[in-house]
Design a protein around this motif. Structure first.
Motif, PDB file in Angstrom:
ATOM      1  N   PHE A 157       0.828  -1.207   0.000  1.00  0.00           N
ATOM      2  CA  PHE A 157       0.000   0.000   0.000  1.00  0.00           C
ATOM      3  C   PHE A 157       0.864   1.261   0.000  1.00  0.00           C
ATOM      4  N   HIS A 158       1.944   1.212   0.757  1.00  0.00           N
ATOM      5  CA  HIS A 158       2.843   2.370   0.798  1.00  0.00           C
ATOM      6  C   HIS A 158       3.448   2.634  -0.575  1.00  0.00           C
ATOM      7  N   SER A 159       3.879   1.568  -1.242  1.00  0.00           N
ATOM      8  CA  SER A 159       4.491   1.730  -2.563  1.00  0.00           C
ATOM      9  C   SER A 159       3.477   2.264  -3.563  1.00  0.00           C
ATOM     10  N   ALA A 160       2.231   1.791  -3.459  1.00  0.00           N
ATOM     11  CA  ALA A 160       1.213   2.197  -4.421  1.00  0.00           C
ATOM     12  C   ALA A 160       0.735   3.629  -4.201  1.00  0.00           C
ATOM     13  N   ARG A 161       0.687   4.048  -2.927  1.00  0.00           N
ATOM     14  CA  ARG A 161       0.117   5.366  -2.637  1.00  0.00           C
ATOM     15  C   ARG A 161       1.185   6.429  -2.396  1.00  0.00           C
ATOM     16  N   ALA A 162       2.058   6.172  -1.453  1.00  0.00           N
ATOM     17  CA  ALA A 162       3.058   7.195  -1.122  1.00  0.00           C
ATOM     18  C   ALA A 162       4.126   7.295  -2.198  1.00  0.00           C
ATOM     19  N   ARG A 200       3.870   6.021  -5.187  1.00  0.00           N
ATOM     20  CA  ARG A 200       3.215   6.053  -6.492  1.00  0.00           C
ATOM     21  C   ARG A 200       3.805   5.040  -7.474  1.00  0.00           C
ATOM     22  N   LEU A 228       1.309  -1.072  -9.389  1.00  0.00           N
ATOM     23  CA  LEU A 228       1.024  -2.304  -8.668  1.00  0.00           C
ATOM     24  C   LEU A 228       1.791  -3.461  -9.302  1.00  0.00           C
TER      25      LEU A 228
END
Length: 412
Positions: free
Chosen positions: A212-217, A219, A222
């Protein structure tokens, strides 16, 4: 394999290629079908089954058709490629000779010693294959962080190691790897199951949080292929070993997810090599496409399994004929024959731990692993990043022998 399937660990520079395919080996749809589809089939079969022993049709389909057959597909990466043999003659001569000599020595010590050594080699092969697939997807996506590498590896080892711990701590199970008693019985390990299960759960939570961190923070896109491999590994190992207790359910969750992706990888490699060397034996064999590839592997698997049953096990006369009331071979003859029949499997484990690494990677292998979409520019440095398929140690795959009460996992 010492690793199961292609052992790609440390072989690929992160972020080198994938081209139009993105962070997938063969494309999004194909990868999801191979990895997610094989796991979905295995889990559906386990859920729909009432459990119990593996029936004759299951033995033919899953043991012969997947597990043993995938071992023989290793030939397309090794002994059927004359150029490969010329590059590494000592390797391809020494490995089978050493495997046979060690196997005879172990069998002479005791039959259980032989099977126990082979079973634990197979386990390592299976585990390392999953580590390799994850490492490949990490490299394809250009994930360079040490945190990702450590967390990915720790979670895969937990997802496979914790069910194996449970198996050792809760004997007897209704299935075996090869023969009854090949795993050490260790009920005293039961005290560690709970605490290490908590560690496993914590690693899973950390992995999801990291994703989740990689996908949101950060960017980052996936990394769907990696997540599918991680999730299906956790699901199939838990369901096949811990949640259920039957030979059938263990077999389908074990061999399908292990064997199908490995065969897909070897076929992809063989096609690339056939393009590079259109007049080679490999190219002539591949002229018939996937059907020829599978037909050769299935024919070899059936012959091998028939020899096992007619000469050693005598437990599938309805499939192979030759029903007998007494063993045909004495202890010394078995000590010479059993390691010989196990040679495809043992050789598969050992070679699979080597041939997918960087120093053995040429353009065809790099392209088959998704690291280059073009022709010869793949160079030797574009190897693999993790294990890939049959875990190197298999891997993995391959099972070849089964005792009257052995689990359907041949190669495992």
């Amino acid at each position: 394999m010492a690793t199961a399937g292609p052992d790609l660990l440390g072989a690929l520079p992160a972020g080198q290629g994938g081209g139009a395919r993105g962070a997938f080996l063969w494309g999004r749809g194909v990868d999801l079908a191979v990895f997610g589809g094989s796991a979905a089939v295995a889990l559906a079969l386990a859920a729909l089954s009432a459990g119990g022993a593996l029936p004759a049709w299951g033995f033919l389909l899953f043991v012969v058709g997947v597990d043993v057959a995938h071992v023989h597909t290793t030939l397309f990466r090794t002994y059927l490629d004359r150029e490969e043999l010329r590059r590494h003659p000592a390797l391809y001569a020494a490995v089978p000779l050493a495997c046979y000599a060690i196997g005879v020595a172990l069998h002479l010590a005791s039959e259980l010693t032989f099977w126990r050594a082979l079973a634990y080699a197979a386990v390592i092969h299976f585990v390392r294959q999953q580590v390799g697939w994850v490492a490949i997807y990490r490299a394809l996506a250009g994930e360079r962080s040490r945190v990702d590498r450590v967390l990915d590896g720790a979670l895969i080892y937990a997802a496979t190691g914790w069910p194996l711990l449970y198996w050792h701590a809760h004997p007897p199970r209704a299935f075996q790897w090869f023969v009854d008693g090949d795993f050490v019985s260790a009920p005293w390990l039961a005290a560690a199951v709970g605490p290490l299960g908590a560690v496993y759960a914590a690693l899973a939570v950390a992995y999801v949080a990291r994703a989740f961190h990689s996908a949101r923070a950060a960017r980052a896109p996936l990394n769907l292929g990696k997540h599918v491999v991680v999730a299906t590994t956790a699901a199939t190992w838990y369901v096949g070993i811990v949640a259920t207790d039957s030979d059938f359910q263990f077999t389908v969750t074990n061999v399908i997810v292990h064997g199908v992706p490995y065969m897909a990888l070897v076929f992809a490699y063989a096609r690339e090599r056939a393009v590079e060397a259109p007049r080679s034996l490999l190219a002539r064999l591949l002229a018939g496409g996937l059907l020829a590839f599978l037909g050769i592997a299935l024919a070899l698997a059936f012959v091998e399994e028939m020899l096992w049953d007619r000469l050693v096990w005598h437990d599938r006369p309805e499939l192979f004929g030759g029903a007998v009331d007494e063993p045909l071979l004495g202890p010394r003859a078995r000590a010479l024959l059993v390691p010989l029949l196990a040679l495809p499997q043992a050789t598969h484990y050992m070679l699979d731990a080597v041939v997918w690494r960087r120093r053995h990677t040429g353009p065809a292998q790099a392209r088959a692993l998704g690291f280059r979409s073009g022709g010869g520019g793949a160079g030797r440095g574009a190897g693999r990043s993790g294990r890939a398929a049959d875990g190197g140690s298999g891997a993995g795959g391959g099972g070849v022998m089964r005792a009257p009460q052995r689990s359907a996992n041949r190669e495992a």
